[in-house]
Design an enzyme around this catalytic site. Structure first.
Site, PDB file in Angstrom:
ATOM      1  N   HIS A   1       0.827  -1.202   0.000  1.00 62.34           N
ATOM      2  CA  HIS A   1       0.000   0.000   0.000  1.00 62.34           C
ATOM      3  C   HIS A   1       0.863   1.254   0.000  1.00 62.34           C
ATOM      4  CE1 HIS A   1       1.000  -0.383   4.301  1.00 62.34           C
ATOM      5  NE2 HIS A   1       0.705   0.885   4.432  1.00 62.34           N
TER       6      HIS A   1
ATOM      7  N   GLN B   1       0.414   5.759   0.644  1.00 60.16           N
ATOM      8  CA  GLN B   1      -0.404   6.681   1.421  1.00 60.16           C
ATOM      9  C   GLN B   1      -0.502   8.033   0.741  1.00 60.16           C
ATOM     10  OE1 GLN B   1      -0.060   6.696   5.755  1.00 60.16           O
ATOM     11  NE2 GLN B   1       1.733   5.379   5.499  1.00 60.16           N
TER      12      GLN B   1
END
Ligand code: ZN
Ligand code: ZN
Ligand code: FE
Length: 345
Positions: free
Chosen positions: A156, A158
């Site tokens: 992931h 951000q």
């Protein structure tokens, strides 16, 4: 302790350095690497978790709200405070880009087309969040590895949509602007021309992007990804450029993983123009990667001289590290499918 005192959530001004600090009391309660510590831990980014179930099955890239946001659209109003102890509202949006439904992986384990969709999400979120009236800067970044404090391993990135321009960007903008006024051209375009002429520090290049270990690198294996075209943000890239950026980013993380033949931690940051309505035509989009190792088993720490004074020592010779990275790049490219460019210059 928990739940008694109201948590403080605000910006505080550091008048010594002239910059904001985000105070987010609630973030102190974030779990630290729950995968390793909690029995029955369920990854919140995997398909079927409470956070991802509304996307059903069959998604490839999704954007989720950050569960522990440092900045919020409904952040409490704060009294401004005095001249010395100034406060501001912690207004903004913090998101997580879950890059794949697969629980393990890195950018280079995604297919080229998949990675291009990740870049497109970054571009779309930059535009969408940047158009909110209180968002002056959209900070997009990726942390990988427990050495640098990543608490969830599922791939992931951000996004912090921020109510101010962060200090690194302020510093770059000031220098880009001054250079443009003095030379009538872009600082990065000039640096890139020089790097291509020297060639020694070029690690990888494709039709639209060049990866270099910069002449002025601060971290031993720092890499910068430069668009050949003078653009200010990801949303200005053509589809073909998005595809070639995806290619360059995959090659960088694959190169890191082949450098010492193990997973290396890294930080990736996208430096693009602020979204406060100003004219930043003199600025030039780029992606920077920092990697904390200086040798196979030795970390480079930002300690006294770096943190305390802001001066970096480069342990080694940039041109030699670039040669090491180029060799790792050649091994990495052999193991990747659909590579669009070549290692070196
Ligand atoms: Zn997962
Ligand atoms: Zn430029
Ligand atoms: Fe930069």
């Amino acid at each position: 302790m928990e739940g008694t005192a109201p948590s403080i959530h605000e910006l505080r001004w550091n008048p010594f350095l002239g910059q904001w600090v985000i105070v987010a009391g609630h973030r102190g309660r974030r779990p630290w690497r729950p995968e390793e510590r909690e029995k029955g831990f369920r990854c919140p980014f995997c398909p079927g978790s409470p956070e991802t179930e509304r996307f059903g099955d069959g998604w490839d890239v999704i954007v989720l709200p950050n569960r522990f946001p440092a900045l919020k659209p409904d952040a409490p109003e704060v009294a401004r405070g005095g001249d010395l102890f100034r406060r501001g509202r912690a207004l903004g949006i913090c998101e997580v880009v879950v890059e794949t439904p697969e629980h393990e992986g890195d950018l280079h384990t995604l297919s080229l087309e998949h990675m291009a969709r990740v870049v497109r999400v970054f571009a779309d979120e930059y535009r969408r969040l940047g158009s909110l009236p209180y968002v002056k800067y959209v900070a997009e970044f990726r942390n990988k590895g427990k050495e640098i404090g990543v608490s969830l391993t599922h791939p992931h990135s951000q996004i912090y949509a921020m109510p101010f321009i962060p200090p690194r960007i302020e510093a770059e903008l000031g220098n880009f602007k001054r250079f443009f006024e003095e030379h009538g051209e872009c600082l990065l375009c000039s640096v890139l021309r020089e790097e291509l002429r020297d060639g020694e520090r070029v690690v990888y290049s494709n039709r639209h992007f060049v990866v270099v270990l910069p002449f002025f690198a601060m971290w031993p294996y720092e890499l910068h990804v430069y668009p050949r075209r003078h653009v200010q943000s990801l949303d200005q890239l053509s589809d073909d450029e998005v595809l070639h950026l995806a290619d360059a980013l995959r090659v960088v993380t694959a190169t890191y993983s082949r450098l010492f033949d193990r997973d290396l931690p890294y930080i990736m940051v996208v430096h693009q123009a602020p979204t406060d309505g100003g004219d930043y035509g003199y600025y030039h989009l780029h992606v920077e990667f920092y990697q904390p190792y200086r040798e196979r088993d030795k970390m480079k720490y930002a300690a006294g001289i770096e943190w305390g004074f802001g001066t970096f020592t480069y342990d080694g010779v940039p041109e030699e590290k670039a040669e090491e990275l180029r060799a790792a790049c050649r091994r990495a490219v052999e193991g990747l499918d659909a590579v669009l460019g070549s290692c070196g210059y």
